[in-house]
Scaffold this motif. Structure first.
Motif, PDB file in Angstrom:
ATOM      1  N   PRO A   1     -60.548 -67.889   1.507  1.00  0.00           N
ATOM      2  CA  PRO A   1     -60.891 -69.236   1.055  1.00  0.00           C
ATOM      3  C   PRO A   1     -62.237 -69.267   0.331  1.00  0.00           C
ATOM      4  O   PRO A   1     -63.118 -68.446   0.583  1.00  0.00           O
ATOM      5  N   ARG A   2     -62.406 -70.239  -0.543  1.00  0.00           N
ATOM      6  CA  ARG A   2     -63.641 -70.387  -1.308  1.00  0.00           C
ATOM      7  C   ARG A   2     -64.895 -70.430  -0.428  1.00  0.00           C
ATOM      8  O   ARG A   2     -65.899 -69.774  -0.759  1.00  0.00           O
ATOM      9  N   PRO A   3     -64.903 -71.182   0.693  1.00  0.00           N
ATOM     10  CA  PRO A   3     -66.122 -71.203   1.518  1.00  0.00           C
ATOM     11  C   PRO A   3     -66.516 -69.817   2.036  1.00  0.00           C
ATOM     12  O   PRO A   3     -67.697 -69.558   2.265  1.00  0.00           O
ATOM     13  N   VAL A   4     -65.529 -68.923   2.201  1.00  0.00           N
ATOM     14  CA  VAL A   4     -65.816 -67.573   2.696  1.00  0.00           C
ATOM     15  C   VAL A   4     -66.490 -66.748   1.613  1.00  0.00           C
ATOM     16  O   VAL A   4     -67.565 -66.176   1.815  1.00  0.00           O
ATOM     17  N   TRP A   5     -65.845 -66.661   0.433  1.00  0.00           N
ATOM     18  CA  TRP A   5     -66.453 -65.802  -0.606  1.00  0.00           C
ATOM     19  C   TRP A   5     -67.724 -66.406  -1.186  1.00  0.00           C
ATOM     20  O   TRP A   5     -68.635 -65.668  -1.584  1.00  0.00           O
ATOM     21  N   SER A   6     -67.831 -67.721  -1.223  1.00  0.00           N
ATOM     22  CA  SER A   6     -69.044 -68.318  -1.785  1.00  0.00           C
ATOM     23  C   SER A   6     -70.261 -68.093  -0.889  1.00  0.00           C
ATOM     24  O   SER A   6     -71.401 -68.081  -1.378  1.00  0.00           O
ATOM     25  N   ALA A   7     -70.034 -67.888   0.407  1.00  0.00           N
ATOM     26  CA  ALA A   7     -71.148 -67.601   1.318  1.00  0.00           C
ATOM     27  C   ALA A   7     -71.632 -66.159   1.180  1.00  0.00           C
ATOM     28  O   ALA A   7     -72.729 -65.822   1.641  1.00  0.00           O
TER      29      ALA A   7
END
Length: 275
Positions: free
Chosen positions: A146-152
Motif C-alpha cells: 500500500p502507498r502508506p507503506v512505501w511512502s514511509a
C-alpha cells in the motif's frame, strides 16, 4: 579537450537535497564537463589507476568503507559500469551484490534486512547492483504494498544511510539515466547478439510500458533521498564513454575526501636485517 570547469563532476551531477530533477531525454544525452570521447577515455584510465591506489590505502587504513549504489532503468548500464569502472578495484576488497526479487525468507523481515547484511565492512568497497531503492520503485509502480507503506520508506532509507555514514561507511549513489530511445536500441541489440540474448527478459517490455510511472518514482526517490551524507548523482547514460568516466571520477573524488592514512609500522625497519 575537456571544457574548463568551475565545478567538479560531483558538483555538476549531484542532486541537491530536496531538488526535483526532470529525467528527460535531453539530460540523458548530455555530457556535462567534457565533450570529447577520446579525452574521456584517456581520463578514465587515469581514474581507474587512482581507484586502484585509493582502494589499497582504504584497505590498509581500515577505518572507512565505501558503499556504491547503482540504479537504472532496464538496459541502463549497471553491468557495463561494473565491468568498466568497478573492475578497477581489487576483488579481494570489493564485493558486488545484485538484488533481485526478495526471497520468502527476506519477505519475513523488514525491507532493509537483506540490504544491511550486504553492506561493506570498514576497509572494503561494496557495490549494489539495484538496491534498497527497489522498495520505493518497483514496489510502488507495481502496487506490491500500500502507498502508506512505501511512502514511509523514504525516511527509513535516509535514516539507514545516515546510520551507515555515522559508522564510517561512505555512501555514494548513481542513477544511470538513459533515454527511452536509447533503451529501445539496447534492448534490440540484445535480441540480435547471441552474447547478449541471454540478458533479454520479456518482462522488460512490460517495464518499458511503465516508463512514465518509473520516471516519476525515480524523480521522487532522488528528491527525497539525496542528502548531504548520502548524495545521489544523476549520470547521463546514453553515451557509455561519458557514463564510465563520470562514475569513475566521482568515486575518485569521494575517496580522496576521506582522511586515509597508512598504518604505523609495528617495527623499526632500520633494525631489520634480511639475510
Amino acid at each position: 579537450m575537456a571544457r574548463k570547469q568551475d565545478k567538479s563532476l560531483r558538483e555538476l551531477l549531484r542532486v541537491a537535497p530536496g531538488r526535483r530533477v526532470a529525467l528527460d531525454d535531453e539530460l540523458a544525452d548530455s555530457t556535462p564537463g567534457i565533450e570529447e570521447r577520446d579525452v574521456a577515455t584517456a581520463l578514465l584510465e587515469l581514474a581507474r589507476q587512482q581507484l586502484r591506489e585509493l582502494q589499497y590505502k582504504l584497505y590498509a587504513d581500515g577505518r572507512f568503507g565505501l558503499l556504491v549504489v547503482l540504479q537504472a532503468m532496464d538496459a541502463g548500464g549497471k553491468d557495463g559500469t561494473i565491468r568498466h569502472v568497478i573492475s578497477a578495484f581489487n576483488p579481494q576488497g570489493c564485493h558486488v551484490t545484485g538484488f533481485k526479487a526478495p526471497s520468502a525468507e527476506e519477505l519475513e523481515h523488514d525491507f532493509l534486512w537483506r540490504i544491511h547484511q550486504a553492506a561493506p565492512r570498514r576497509g572494503e568497497v561494496g557495490v549494489f547492483n539495484r538496491s534498497h531503492y527497489e522498495d520505493v520503485l518497483v514496489v510502488r509502480v507495481d502496487n506490491l504494498v500500500p502507498r502508506p507503506v512505501w511512502s514511509a520508506r523514504y525516511a527509513q532509507i535516509n535514516d539507514f544511510e545516515r546510520m551507515l555514514v555515522a559508522n564510517d561507511i561512505r555512501v555514494v549513489k548513481f542513477m544511470l539515466h538513459v533515454s527511452r530511445k536509447e533503451q529501445r536500441k539496447r534492448l534490440q541489440e540484445r535480441l540480435k547478439d547471441p552474447r547478449k540474448l541471454w540478458k533479454f527478459d520479456p518482462a522488460d517490455l512490460q517495464k518499458r510500458k511503465q516508463w512514465n510511472a518509473y520516471r516519476a518514482a525515480y524523480e521522487d526517490a532522488l528528491a527525497k533521498c539525496s542528502t548531504r551524507h548520502a548524495p545521489w548523482y544523476v549520470i547521463p547514460g546514453d553515451r557509455k564513454w561519458y557514463r564510465n568516466y563520470a562514475v569513475a571520477r566521482i568515486l575518485v573524488e569521494t575517496l580522496e575526501d576521506l582522511p586515509l592514512r597508512w598504518p604505523s609500522a609495528e617495527v623499526d625497519p632500520k633494525k631489520i636485517v634480511i639475510r
